[in-house]
Design an enzyme around this catalytic site. Structure first.
Site, PDB file in Angstrom:
ATOM      1  N   HIS A   1      41.834  22.974 -20.162  1.00 17.47           N
ATOM      2  CA  HIS A   1      40.835  23.964 -20.605  1.00 17.47           C
ATOM      3  C   HIS A   1      40.465  24.876 -19.430  1.00 17.47           C
ATOM      4  CE1 HIS A   1      40.397  20.437 -23.237  1.00 17.47           C
ATOM      5  NE2 HIS A   1      39.854  21.217 -24.152  1.00 17.47           N
TER       6      HIS A   1
ATOM      7  N   GLU B   1      43.289  22.876 -31.622  1.00 22.62           N
ATOM      8  CA  GLU B   1      43.778  21.785 -30.750  1.00 22.62           C
ATOM      9  C   GLU B   1      44.609  20.761 -31.541  1.00 22.62           C
ATOM     10  OE1 GLU B   1      40.339  21.677 -27.249  1.00 22.62           O
ATOM     11  OE2 GLU B   1      40.218  20.198 -28.847  1.00 22.62           O
TER      12      GLU B   1
ATOM     13  N   HIS C   1      38.715  14.737 -27.821  1.00 26.90           N
ATOM     14  CA  HIS C   1      38.528  14.560 -26.378  1.00 26.90           C
ATOM     15  C   HIS C   1      37.238  15.208 -25.857  1.00 26.90           C
ATOM     16  CE1 HIS C   1      40.990  18.520 -26.026  1.00 26.90           C
ATOM     17  NE2 HIS C   1      39.707  18.783 -26.108  1.00 26.90           N
TER      18      HIS C   1
ATOM     19  N   HIS D   1      36.048  22.012 -34.853  1.00 26.25           N
ATOM     20  CA  HIS D   1      34.975  22.490 -33.985  1.00 26.25           C
ATOM     21  C   HIS D   1      35.172  23.956 -33.645  1.00 26.25           C
ATOM     22  CE1 HIS D   1      37.937  21.121 -30.950  1.00 26.25           C
ATOM     23  NE2 HIS D   1      37.171  21.442 -29.909  1.00 26.25           N
TER      24      HIS D   1
HETATM   25  C1  DHB Z   1      33.612  20.387 -26.867  1.00 30.35           C
HETATM   26  C2  DHB Z   1      34.805  20.010 -27.500  1.00 30.35           C
HETATM   27  C3  DHB Z   1      36.025  20.250 -26.889  1.00 30.35           C
HETATM   28  O1  DHB Z   1      37.236  19.950 -27.437  1.00 30.35           O
HETATM   29  C4  DHB Z   1      36.070  20.856 -25.653  1.00 30.35           C
HETATM   30  O2  DHB Z   1      37.271  21.041 -25.079  1.00 30.35           O
HETATM   31  C5  DHB Z   1      34.893  21.260 -25.017  1.00 30.35           C
HETATM   32  C6  DHB Z   1      33.660  21.015 -25.638  1.00 30.35           C
HETATM   33  C7  DHB Z   1      32.300  20.112 -27.493  1.00 30.35           C
HETATM   34  O3  DHB Z   1      32.243  19.700 -28.654  1.00 30.35           O
HETATM   35  O4  DHB Z   1      31.271  20.279 -26.828  1.00 30.35           O
HETATM   36 FE    FE Z   2      38.960  20.726 -26.143  1.00 30.67          FE
END
Ligand code: DHB
Ligand code: FE
Length: 455
Positions: free
Chosen positions: A221, A402, A174, A355
């Protein structure tokens, strides 16, 4: 198979459940507005004018307030603790309010309480239809009891083949930058085209398989829930949710329309199955929810179906385990399939994949781990659900956690308890989108009809 709501049979009693709450939402919120002295003053100065400011109040509800008819307010979804704010504004004590609903005079009711209160004899479920039941005093004037009887009778009608079905599950990252790319007209730039190309099939599939409702599992978030409130599981039981302003201004996307009736049913079922949910009627929804919708529907004026938001805390530890989410998914299928309307539902699991958005390890991507996760999510979800938090953090980066949300959607499919099969109709993996690996799966759910109906 309707849920047991035998509490509706208790005489002279209206249980304030999720359905009553939905019915009385504006009435109860009107009452809460009287917590402010200035609002009390305005209300007392001109009750009709004040009530007319509340667009969501029905005329019936307004009239019940003007008539100071507490029984009617309760029938129309009011709850006594909310109504008490209004009663207090009128100068009524709790005893006056409660007494006013019994058909007794204020004096007689005070006397009844002084003499030990109303007897349980004659006030049990078995007594409700007896002519000598002592509540209410005058059985002719029992609007609540009548409403309860009607509701109970309506619910007892069996309609075995009339139930909701889960037709599929969608899993997707997302990343907020994906939403921004769409909103800012950058979808055709090579960097972003590689991402959106992976969703071309999905958009067509979604149009062909449009459900009535999407049960969308996501994480907020620090948008709707900041450090003032950190619920682990939030079920959105409200009628609508606007897109949030996350600091860049709200995305130019529509808000979502909820499904309070199905959500109330799910609340009953999941909470009875010991999932201690937080129910939320008002909140904004951030990129965690809107970006998956944009990926699957593109740019639209209105999302083409209802969406029930379901938030999971994955921001502040402790966060729920994959196993807990998987168990919740199983209970969710039971909940949805016991809803006695023939609607179709998709369950989406969003967030991930690898990530890390913080510290010297920011930018971590683990293709091998991600792809093994996708494989196992299909073939060995129960085993994969046992993976501890530490492995997510270590292998998939701090924000890779997540992915536990995906187990809610996976647990809701019918191969899990062997009442059906799933088919992988689409799989996509791409690096990068901003700081993140994008992962995406579509699983169609094929319950065997004998199993689905035989529960
Ligand atoms: C990014 C990814 C995420 O899941 C998020 O909540 C905020 C930023 C990103 O890759 O920039
Ligand atoms: Fe996220």
């Amino acid at each position: 198979m309707a849920l047991d709501k035998s509490y509706q049979k208790v005489p002279g009693t209206t249980i304030f459940d999720a359905e009553q709450s939905a019915k009385g939402y504006h009435l109860n919120q009107f009452c809460m507005s009287l917590m402010k002295a200035e609002n009390r003053e305005r209300f007392l100065a001109d009750q009709r004018a004040y009530l007319d400011e509340w667009e969501g109040l029905s005329e019936e509800q307004k009239q019940a307030v003007l008539d100071v008819d507490l029984n009617e307010c309760i029938r129309l979804g009011g709850n006594i603790y909310f109504l008490a704010k209004w009663g207090a504004t009128l100068g009524l004590s709790f005893q006056q309010m409660a007494g006013s609903m019994t058909g007794m005079s204020e004096e007689d009711y005070r006397d009844l309480m002084l003499h030990g209160g109303r007897s349980i004899e004659g006030n049990r479920i078995a007594d409700r239809d007896r002519a000598d039941a002592s509540v209410p005093t005058d059985p002719q004037a029992d609007p609540i009891g009548d409403a309860v009887k009607e509701a109970a009778a309506a619910r007892e009608l069996p309609a075995p083949e009339q139930h909701a079905t889960i037709t599929g599950a969608v899993f997707t990252s997302h990343v907020p930058a994906i939403g921004a790319a769409l909103d800012l007209g950058k979808a055709d730039e090579p960097y972003w085209k590689r991402v959106f190309d992976g969703y071309e099939f999905s958009k067509a599939w979604e149009q062909e398989n449009l459900p009535d409702v999407i049960f969308l599992v996501y994480n907020d978030h620090a948008t709707a829930f900041d450090l003032a409130l950190i619920p682990t599981f939030v079920l959105g039981t409200g009628a609508s949710y606007p897109a949030a302003d996350e600091g860049y201004g709200p995305r130019p996307v529509p808000g979502i329309e909820g499904d309070p009736d199905l959500a109330a049913h799910i609340a009953h079922s999941l909470i009875r199955d010991d999932f201690d949910l937080t129910l939320v009627n008002e909140m904004t929804v951030d990129h965690g929810l809107t970006v998956p919708l944009s990926l699957m529907f593109g740019q639209v004026e209105k999302w083409p179906c209802k969406v029930i938001p379901f938030h999971v805390n994955v921001v502040q530890y402790p966060v729920p385990s994959g196993a807990r989410c998987f168990a919740l998914g199983k209970a969710l299928r039971k909940a949805i399939e016991s809803y006695d309307r023939p609607i179709t539902v998709q369950v989406w699991g969003t967030g991930g994949m690898s990530h890390q958005l913080q510290g010297p390890r920011a930018g971590l991507i683990n293709r091998e781990w991600d792809n093994a996760f996708l494989d196992r999510l299909v073939d060995d979800p129960a085993g994969l659900a046992q993976v501890p938090h530490l492995e997510y953090v270590e292998e998939a980066g701090s924000e890779g956690i997540e992915l536990v949300m995906w187990f809610i959607a996976r647990g809701a499919l019918s191969d899990i308890d062997d009442t059906g099969d799933v088919e992988v109709v689409h799989r996509f993996y791409h690096v990068p989108a901003s700081n993140t690996a994008v992962g995406h799966l579509i699983l169609e759910n094929k319950p065997r009809s004998d199993a689905a109906d035989g529960e």
